[in-house]
Write a protein that holds these residues in place. Structure first.
Motif: not given
Ligand SMILES: N[C@@H](CCC(=O)N[C@@H](CS)C(=O)NCC(=O)O)C(=O)O
Length: 337
Positions: A13, A16-18, A44, A55-57, A69-70, A136
């Motif tokens: 989305y 999302s900073p990542y 999702r 679950r992460r984005i 993971d980025t 989370f």
């Molecule tokens: N280490 C992970 C961290 C990813 C992360 O924390 N993403 C956040 C969004 S910026 C997230 O997924 N937050 C909770 C969610 O959306 O379920 C990466 O580098 O991708």
């Protein structure tokens, strides 16, 4: 239905900073890709349909390979699309890239930045969002908790701005590795600070602003301008709806052959074992279970099946910040060690 450009689909989305680490990277390279926009909170459905529990984005797929993971995503894009890669070829510069990645992704930099989200923000007053982020992070995510931690987080983030101002950017260079254009090192370093500067009310101007940190602020402005140019001149991402993305992915080929399972790996896991893979810093209750196909110092891959279409998919994660346990064995969710 046409295959996604370069077979790449990014699930994310936009705020999302990542995710921006990856979309900026693709934009700056002019590498074509497709995106499938996800809701900011779970569930999702599209990722579940693919058989992904993580679950992460963001999440990236290339063919039937799915990358979490980025840190791993950027590494794969550098390796699989080497022409025009943004990373340096020099060892000392690669060290800077990696240390910046560790600093922003693994050190408390991002979690401190996240704790500066203004409590007046609409999302912070939406119980659905705060409850989601509590699950989370495994910690309370309330206005009170955020407010209490704010002064310490501001002091921490000020030190980060100071480090950039007085070391990497001190000599007045445009980009961290003195390149002509932003490189991977700039992406690795800039994303939490750009996010904070963009978020009105996150930092008090008498402590952190262009006045105290002119070089960092000018660098952020330069980066945004470079991104704007790349966006307007480069290809636009193709947007896919969830079911369409799922169908394209499960009918695609694998992008990578099976890797190997390192017999000297300290975890002593064997190829074909049923394992669980999950992050240890956040989102650790969402585990992917599958047959171990690759285990190297930097990567783990498991084979599982999509929920829609029942096709084998490969889920990849980096080793750093992830735990791998024998399925059904003992595990300590959420503990850092
Ligand atoms: N280490 C992970 C961290 C990813 C992360 O924390 N993403 C956040 C969004 S910026 C997230 O997924 N937050 C909770 C969610 O959306 O379920 C990466 O580098 O991708």
């Amino acid at each position: 239905m046409m295959a996604p450009p370069n077979n790449i689909v990014i699930f994310h989305y936009p705020y999302s900073p990542y995710a921006r680490r990856v979309t900026w990277y693709l934009t700056l390279r002019g590498l074509e890709y497709a995106q499938c926009i996800q809701p900011p909170v779970i569930p999702r459905e599209d990722l579940s349909a693919l058989g992904v529990n993580y679950r992460r984005i963001p999440v990236m797929s290339i063919g039937r390979d799915i990358y979490c993971d980025t840190r791993l995503i950027l590494r794969k894009l550098e390796d699989m699309f080497p022409s025009g890669a943004l990373g340096s070829k020099k060892d000392d510069e690669r060290a800077i890239e990696r240390l910046l990645e560790t600093w922003t992704v693994e050190a408390p930099v991002f979690s401190r930045a996240a704790s500066l989200i203004p409590t007046t923000l609409p999302a912070m007053n939406d119980p659905k969002f705060t409850k989601d982020r509590e699950g989370f992070s495994g910690r309370p995510w309330s206005k009170e908790v955020l407010e209490r931690g704010r002064p310490e987080s501001i002091a921490y983030i000020r030190n980060c701005f100071d480090l950039l101002e007085t070391t990497l950017l001190a000599d007045g260079r445009d980009w961290i590795l003195k390149t002509d254009k932003p490189s991977l090192a700039d992406i690795e370093a800039i994303w939490p600070f750009d996010w904070l500067v963009e978020m009105k009310g996150s930092m008090p101007a008498n402590v952190i602003s262009a006045k105290q940190f002119p070089k960092v602020y000018a660098w952020i402005q330069r980066f945004r301008a470079a991104l704007k140019v790349a966006k307007s001149t480069g290809p636009k991402p193709v947007s896919l709806k969830g079911p369409e993305a799922v169908k394209l992915i499960i009918t695609a080929e694998f992008a990578e052959p099976n890797g190997t399972v390192d017999v000297n790996d300290p975890l002593n896991l064997k190829e074909g074992m049923e394992v669980e893979v999950y992050p240890t810093d956040s989102g650790f209750t969402h585990r992917d279970r599958g047959r171990l196909v690759t285990l190297t110092p930097n990567e783990v891959t498991v084979a599982t099946r999509s929920r829609v279409g029942d096709k084998e998919v490969h889920i990849h994660a980096p080793r750093s910040g992830f735990r791998i346990t024998k399925a059904g064995g003992e595990s300590v969710a959420g503990s850092k060690l």
